[in-house]
Design a protein around this motif. Sequence first.
Motif, PDB file in Angstrom:
ATOM      1  N   PRO A  47      -0.348  -6.088  -4.587  1.00 19.14           N
ATOM      2  CA  PRO A  47      -1.207  -6.696  -3.563  1.00 19.14           C
ATOM      3  C   PRO A  47      -0.407  -7.674  -2.686  1.00 19.14           C
ATOM      4  O   PRO A  47       0.210  -8.604  -3.183  1.00 19.14           O
ATOM      5  CB  PRO A  47      -2.279  -7.437  -4.367  1.00 19.14           C
ATOM      6  N   GLY A  48      -0.387  -7.427  -1.401  1.00 18.16           N
ATOM      7  CA  GLY A  48       0.360  -8.279  -0.490  1.00 18.16           C
ATOM      8  C   GLY A  48       1.832  -7.916  -0.388  1.00 18.16           C
ATOM      9  O   GLY A  48       2.553  -8.427   0.445  1.00 18.16           O
ATOM     10  N   GLY A  49       2.308  -7.027  -1.262  1.00 15.68           N
ATOM     11  CA  GLY A  49       3.714  -6.635  -1.285  1.00 15.68           C
ATOM     12  C   GLY A  49       4.552  -7.644  -2.054  1.00 15.68           C
ATOM     13  O   GLY A  49       4.153  -8.790  -2.230  1.00 15.68           O
ATOM     14  N   ALA A  50       5.709  -7.206  -2.526  1.00 17.83           N
ATOM     15  CA  ALA A  50       6.615  -8.083  -3.264  1.00 17.83           C
ATOM     16  C   ALA A  50       8.025  -7.520  -3.190  1.00 17.83           C
ATOM     17  O   ALA A  50       8.224  -6.321  -3.010  1.00 17.83           O
ATOM     18  CB  ALA A  50       6.188  -8.191  -4.734  1.00 17.83           C
ATOM     19  N   VAL A  51       8.986  -8.418  -3.299  1.00 14.84           N
ATOM     20  CA  VAL A  51      10.394  -8.043  -3.336  1.00 14.84           C
ATOM     21  C   VAL A  51      11.030  -8.810  -4.483  1.00 14.84           C
ATOM     22  O   VAL A  51      10.876 -10.024  -4.594  1.00 14.84           O
ATOM     23  CB  VAL A  51      11.113  -8.396  -2.013  1.00 14.84           C
ATOM     24  N   ILE A  52      11.739  -8.093  -5.349  1.00 18.49           N
ATOM     25  CA  ILE A  52      12.458  -8.730  -6.456  1.00 18.49           C
ATOM     26  C   ILE A  52      13.948  -8.557  -6.193  1.00 18.49           C
ATOM     27  O   ILE A  52      14.424  -7.440  -5.992  1.00 18.49           O
ATOM     28  CB  ILE A  52      12.066  -8.124  -7.816  1.00 18.49           C
ATOM     29  N   ASP A  90       0.854  -1.190   0.000  1.00 19.19           N
ATOM     30  CA  ASP A  90       0.000   0.000   0.000  1.00 19.19           C
ATOM     31  C   ASP A  90       0.892   1.243   0.000  1.00 19.19           C
ATOM     32  O   ASP A  90       2.109   1.133  -0.079  1.00 19.19           O
ATOM     33  CB  ASP A  90      -0.944   0.001   1.209  1.00 19.19           C
ATOM     34  N   ASN A  91       0.274   2.411   0.080  1.00 15.85           N
ATOM     35  CA  ASN A  91       1.039   3.665  -0.016  1.00 15.85           C
ATOM     36  C   ASN A  91       1.453   4.259   1.326  1.00 15.85           C
ATOM     37  O   ASN A  91       1.825   5.432   1.383  1.00 15.85           O
ATOM     38  CB  ASN A  91       0.225   4.704  -0.814  1.00 15.85           C
ATOM     39  N   ARG A  92       1.415   3.462   2.405  1.00 19.93           N
ATOM     40  CA  ARG A  92       1.887   3.978   3.689  1.00 19.93           C
ATOM     41  C   ARG A  92       3.368   4.304   3.590  1.00 19.93           C
ATOM     42  O   ARG A  92       4.100   3.721   2.788  1.00 19.93           O
ATOM     43  CB  ARG A  92       1.680   2.944   4.803  1.00 19.93           C
ATOM     44  N   ARG A  93       3.810   5.237   4.440  1.00 14.99           N
ATOM     45  CA  ARG A  93       5.227   5.619   4.436  1.00 14.99           C
ATOM     46  C   ARG A  93       6.072   4.486   5.003  1.00 14.99           C
ATOM     47  O   ARG A  93       5.735   3.907   6.032  1.00 14.99           O
ATOM     48  CB  ARG A  93       5.427   6.880   5.257  1.00 14.99           C
ATOM     49  N   ARG A  94       7.174   4.188   4.333  1.00 13.45           N
ATOM     50  CA  ARG A  94       8.127   3.175   4.777  1.00 13.45           C
ATOM     51  C   ARG A  94       9.520   3.713   4.508  1.00 13.45           C
ATOM     52  O   ARG A  94       9.741   4.400   3.522  1.00 13.45           O
ATOM     53  CB  ARG A  94       7.935   1.874   4.018  1.00 13.45           C
ATOM     54  N   ASP A  95      10.463   3.346   5.380  1.00 13.83           N
ATOM     55  CA  ASP A  95      11.827   3.777   5.125  1.00 13.83           C
ATOM     56  C   ASP A  95      12.626   2.618   4.529  1.00 13.83           C
ATOM     57  O   ASP A  95      12.423   1.449   4.858  1.00 13.83           O
ATOM     58  CB  ASP A  95      12.501   4.348   6.378  1.00 13.83           C
ATOM     59  N   ILE A 134      25.082  -3.945  -2.137  1.00 11.76           N
ATOM     60  CA  ILE A 134      23.627  -3.901  -2.203  1.00 11.76           C
ATOM     61  C   ILE A 134      23.136  -2.573  -2.783  1.00 11.76           C
ATOM     62  O   ILE A 134      23.563  -1.506  -2.356  1.00 11.76           O
ATOM     63  CB  ILE A 134      23.016  -4.120  -0.809  1.00 11.76           C
ATOM     64  N   ALA A 135      22.247  -2.682  -3.759  1.00 12.66           N
ATOM     65  CA  ALA A 135      21.543  -1.530  -4.327  1.00 12.66           C
ATOM     66  C   ALA A 135      20.057  -1.801  -4.110  1.00 12.66           C
ATOM     67  O   ALA A 135      19.550  -2.851  -4.507  1.00 12.66           O
ATOM     68  CB  ALA A 135      21.853  -1.382  -5.805  1.00 12.66           C
ATOM     69  N   ALA A 136      19.371  -0.887  -3.427  1.00 10.91           N
ATOM     70  CA  ALA A 136      17.963  -1.110  -3.120  1.00 10.91           C
ATOM     71  C   ALA A 136      17.138   0.122  -3.462  1.00 10.91           C
ATOM     72  O   ALA A 136      17.625   1.248  -3.374  1.00 10.91           O
ATOM     73  CB  ALA A 136      17.796  -1.444  -1.640  1.00 10.91           C
ATOM     74  N   LYS A 137      15.894  -0.126  -3.864  1.00 11.06           N
ATOM     75  CA  LYS A 137      14.985   0.986  -4.128  1.00 11.06           C
ATOM     76  C   LYS A 137      13.554   0.558  -3.825  1.00 11.06           C
ATOM     77  O   LYS A 137      13.211  -0.625  -3.914  1.00 11.06           O
ATOM     78  CB  LYS A 137      15.113   1.490  -5.558  1.00 11.06           C
ATOM     79  N   LYS A 138      12.760   1.538  -3.437  1.00 15.84           N
ATOM     80  CA  LYS A 138      11.340   1.313  -3.180  1.00 15.84           C
ATOM     81  C   LYS A 138      10.560   1.834  -4.376  1.00 15.84           C
ATOM     82  O   LYS A 138      10.695   2.994  -4.759  1.00 15.84           O
ATOM     83  CB  LYS A 138      10.912   2.041  -1.912  1.00 15.84           C
ATOM     84  N   SER A 139       9.748   0.978  -4.953  1.00 16.41           N
ATOM     85  CA  SER A 139       8.941   1.362  -6.105  1.00 16.41           C
ATOM     86  C   SER A 139       7.794   2.263  -5.679  1.00 16.41           C
ATOM     87  O   SER A 139       7.285   2.174  -4.562  1.00 16.41           O
ATOM     88  CB  SER A 139       8.386   0.106  -6.781  1.00 16.41           C
ATOM     89  N   GLN A 140       7.396   3.145  -6.547  1.00 18.28           N
ATOM     90  CA  GLN A 140       6.200   3.963  -6.324  1.00 18.28           C
ATOM     91  C   GLN A 140       4.951   3.131  -6.576  1.00 18.28           C
ATOM     92  O   GLN A 140       3.860   3.496  -6.142  1.00 18.28           O
ATOM     93  CB  GLN A 140       6.217   5.189  -7.252  1.00 18.28           C
ATOM     94  N   ASP A 141       5.113   2.023  -7.298  1.00 16.06           N
ATOM     95  CA  ASP A 141       3.993   1.126  -7.586  1.00 16.06           C
ATOM     96  C   ASP A 141       3.763   0.201  -6.396  1.00 16.06           C
ATOM     97  O   ASP A 141       4.702  -0.201  -5.715  1.00 16.06           O
ATOM     98  CB  ASP A 141       4.279   0.270  -8.823  1.00 16.06           C
ATOM     99  N   THR A 142       2.513  -0.132  -6.141  1.00 14.06           N
ATOM    100  CA  THR A 142       2.194  -1.084  -5.090  1.00 14.06           C
ATOM    101  C   THR A 142       1.900  -2.439  -5.720  1.00 14.06           C
ATOM    102  O   THR A 142       1.681  -2.546  -6.935  1.00 14.06           O
ATOM    103  CB  THR A 142       0.983  -0.618  -4.258  1.00 14.06           C
TER     104      THR A 142
END
Length: 79
Positions: free
Chosen positions: A67-72, A24-29, A57-65
């Motif tokens: 359902p249930g969340g995902a990590v690639i 979802d669009n809640r704030r996360r760090d 490690i290179a990490a980024k948070k997508s602006q897209d949501t």
Amino acid sequence: MKEAGVRPIQPRPVLISIDFFPPDNRRRDLDGMISSMKAALDGVADALGIDDNLFRIAAKKSQDTFPGGAVIVEISEAV
């Protein structure tokens, strides 16, 4: 990792690219999201047969949501 056919490699730096897709669009760090991957990254290091201190490690948070969340996670040779 074993099911994907990943085999141990010679110890050398490895680039781990992580894309987070929140549920979802809640704030996360980002540092909290990376911390949540500790056990998974330990498993990747174990499957590769290397110490995780070789990870770059290179990490980024997508602006897209998603359902249930995902990590690639993508693994490649560090340059």
